[in-house]
Design a protein around this motif. Structure first.
Motif, short mmCIF file in Angstrom:
data_model
loop_
_atom_site.label_atom_id
_atom_site.label_comp_id
_atom_site.label_asym_id
_atom_site.label_seq_id
_atom_site.Cartn_x
_atom_site.Cartn_y
_atom_site.Cartn_z
N THR B 111 0.85 -1.19 0.00
CA THR B 111 0.00 0.00 0.00
C THR B 111 0.88 1.23 0.00
O THR B 111 2.10 1.15 0.27
N PHE B 113 0.95 3.60 2.13
CA PHE B 113 1.54 3.81 3.46
C PHE B 113 2.76 2.91 3.68
O PHE B 113 3.78 3.35 4.20
N GLU B 114 2.65 1.64 3.28
CA GLU B 114 3.77 0.73 3.49
C GLU B 114 5.04 1.19 2.77
O GLU B 114 6.15 0.99 3.26
N THR B 128 5.87 2.72 13.70
CA THR B 128 4.87 2.76 12.65
C THR B 128 3.91 3.95 12.85
O THR B 128 3.51 4.58 11.88
N ARG B 132 3.21 6.83 10.25
CA ARG B 132 1.85 7.14 9.80
C ARG B 132 1.60 8.65 9.85
O ARG B 132 1.08 9.24 8.90
N ARG B 148 -6.28 7.75 1.23
CA ARG B 148 -5.73 6.96 0.12
C ARG B 148 -4.44 6.24 0.51
O ARG B 148 -3.91 5.44 -0.26
N LEU B 149 -3.92 6.49 1.71
CA LEU B 149 -2.69 5.83 2.16
C LEU B 149 -2.82 4.31 2.17
O LEU B 149 -1.84 3.59 2.02
N ASP B 150 -4.04 3.82 2.37
CA ASP B 150 -4.22 2.38 2.42
C ASP B 150 -4.59 1.78 1.07
O ASP B 150 -4.88 0.59 0.98
N ASP B 151 -4.55 2.60 0.04
CA ASP B 151 -4.78 2.09 -1.32
C ASP B 151 -3.49 1.51 -1.89
O ASP B 151 -2.40 1.82 -1.42
N TYR B 152 -3.65 0.69 -2.91
CA TYR B 152 -2.50 0.17 -3.65
C TYR B 152 -2.24 1.09 -4.85
O TYR B 152 -3.16 1.78 -5.31
#
Lengths: 308, 269
Positions: B111, B113-114, B128, B132, B148-152
């Motif tokens: 993602t 964020f990752e 973490t 974040r 949208r941070l958790d989107d791919y």
């Protein structure tokens, strides 16, 4: 009938249904009621952002898929009316495509000779008193390549510009009357873009070849074509003479597109607080254009603008 | 101009690629410098060595490419003398890189964020939660909703992906960002949006930029100085204004002529 357009696109629509694994199917209206005419030996630019339907439109005219509604007439005859393989082949011969990626559109395992000889023999284009080899050489000369060095080369030995010339030669070899060029220069180096545009311009003027030029670059569209159609969201939002569209765009989206073309003479505003103003404006124009239901209206002879 | 104003100083840089026919010199003794807070444009056609320079500045070359000679000084430090550990810490915190294709620069199976977290964690060792918080801050900075941070990556548009890549380059507050054709794969309208974004961020944070592109018109809208490269050599360096109004080298003139502009009327029937 001298004023019959070479290409006439009448109310063409195409909807794709996307089936994704995770969610239900989604309808994408790739083309909505597209109509335009293109005279023999003229060039028309289809301009728009990615996803505006400009490539879909070009592919529909090349007969690469069936359209949902409307009709496409080439030289007054519907391309869907072909009843047998001979007529279909004849349609394919007249309308040829040149693709964006010159690296992917040639077969890496075959020589230049093969790329040109094959269409020539498939379409029986070798006249009496000539040989296949002579025709291949003639075609190479048409695109300003030297046959003595080119014939036995493989695509990987050629530059991007040379490959794009081979792609044009391949279309000429079968006697194409309409060439649909889908961003033919966008993957080439700037320093050779103009030479490919010049070649197309020469083919248009000297051979009377009709061009449908698909691009997002308004400057090259203006350079090559008489008319420009600006597309957004599968619809034409503005249609008219290219120089008028460049000098005096009417539709908000055309204005946005034009104002985005890099202009060396204006420095961009580097103020952080206002850096996103352009982006906000662009989003607003896109949203309004997408939501508008207005009809394409003729504002002066040959000039159409979609009402807001 | 005193030495200390120079953030980056490159002297007689040579980069070779080993080929079956012996070494091929892609960069043939290039001198260039970038001052603090300055935007230097580097223009030339494909294969002229401009991306090779970008890679050399961050010492990213892997065999068969190697730096055959020259000096690279960044903020007073000799980059070519760094050991691997120093280099790993130095990269991204001092100088970061934005690639042409955002889709390739982002890992498709992580993602957004990752991707931020990995860089942040590696360099700062922070938690973490802290990563974040920094990621949210950066997303707001480049104008994307932090949800949208958790989107791919594939769920974002091309313009948004390029903004994410920009944000990622800013994460450790570097003093210079190398941008290798950051807008080339984008539409004209989106290209303008991203350029505007870069210019705004540069103004706000005052980092230096090495801006690589083949589009001279775009470059002169934004760069302070422009260097023109041909076959591994820099043939002309001047202020953006002079490159536009008073190009000296034939190749610079040729590059200008190669682009049809609206002033051209010859092609129109």
């Amino acid at each position: 009938m001298t004023d019959q357009p070479y290409l006439e696109v009448k109310g063409v629509s195409k909807t794709y249904t996307l089936k994704t694994i995770f969610s239900g199917s989604k309808q994408v209206k790739a083309l909505q009621d597209i109509s335009f005419k293109l005279g023999r030996g003229e060039a028309l630019a289809l301009v728009g952002e990615s996803g505006s339907g400009k490539s879909t439109c070009g592919r529909a005219i090349a007969g690469m898929f069936d359209i949902d509604a409307g009709d496409i007439l080439v030289n007054g005859k519907s391309i869907t009316s072909a009843r047998n393989s001979k007529e279909k082949r004849e349609n394919a011969r007249k309308v040829q495509m040149v693709f964006q990626d010159p690296f992917a559109s040639l077969n890496p395992t075959h020589t230049v000779r093969h790329h040109l000889a094959r269409p020539l023999s498939l379409h029986s284009r070798v006249p009496d008193g000539s040989t296949l080899e002579q025709e291949v050489i003639r075609t190479l000369e048409d695109v300003e390549l030297d046959p003595s060095v080119m014939l036995d080369k493989y695509p990987h030995e050629l530059s991007g510009g040379q490959r794009q010339r081979i792609n044009l030669a391949r279309a000429l070899a079968v006697g194409a009357e309409l060439i649909i060029a889908d961003e033919p220069t966008s993957m080439l180096d700037v320093s050779i873009r103009r030479s490919i545009l010049n070649l197309m311009n020469r083919l248009k003027k000297e051979r009377g070849i009709t061009f449908l030029y698909i691009t997002h670059d308004l400057a090259t569209a203006h350079y090559l074509t008489e008319n420009t159609a600006v597309m957004f969201g599968g619809r034409i939002v503005e249609f008219g003479p290219s120089d008028l569209i460049v000098r005096d765009p009417q539709h908000a989206y055309s204005k946005l597109l034009l104002s985005s073309v890099p202009n060396a003479h204006t420095r961009i505003n580097a103020d952080f607080e206002h850096a996103r103003d352009f982006s906000k404006f662009a989003d607003k124009v896109r949203a309004e254009t997408a939501a508008s239901t207005g009809a394409l209206e003729e504002i002066s002879t040959g000039r159409f603008v979609r009402a807001a | 101009m005193t030495q200390s104003e120079r953030f980056l100083d490159v002297k007689d840089l040579k980069v070779d690629y080993m080929t079956l026919d012996g070494p091929f010199r892609a960069v043939k003794g290039v001198d260039l410098h970038i001052n603090r807070g300055e935007v230097l444009g580097l223009a030339g056609e494909s294969g002229c060595g401009k991306s090779t320079i970008a890679y050399a500045l961050m010492r990213l070359h892997r065999p068969p490419a190697f730096i055959a000679g020259g000096d690279i000084t960044v903020d007073g430090e000799d980059v070519l003398a760094f050991d691997e550990e120093t280099l790993a810490q130095w990269r991204w915190s001092k100088v970061s890189l934005v690639f042409q294709s955002a889709m390739n620069a982002l890992n498709p199976v992580l993602t957004i964020f990752e991707q931020f977290r990995d860089v942040y964690h590696r360099h700062t060792g922070k938690s973490t939660e802290e990563a974040r918080a920094r990621a949210v801050e950066l997303m707001e900075l480049v104008g994307i909703d932090p949800v949208r941070l958790d989107d791919y990556p594939h769920q974002l548009s091309g313009g948004m992906r390029q903004r994410v890549v920009l944000a990622n380059a800013l994460i450790l507050e570097p003093q210079m960002i190398i941008m290798d054709e950051p807008t080339t794969a984008l539409d004209v309208v989106v290209q303008r949006e991203i350029l505007q974004e870069i210019a705004g961020l540069q103004k706000k944070f005052g980092f230096s930029i090495l801006f690589i592109t083949h589009d001279l018109a775009l470059m002169s809208q934004f760069a302070d100085r422009i260097a023109i490269m041909l076959k591994g050599e820099i043939v002309e360096v001047n202020s953006a204004h002079e490159i536009l109004h008073n190009p000296q080298h034939d190749y610079t003139k040729q590059l200008w002529d190669a682009m049809p502009s609206f002033e051209d009327a010859e092609g129109v029937a």
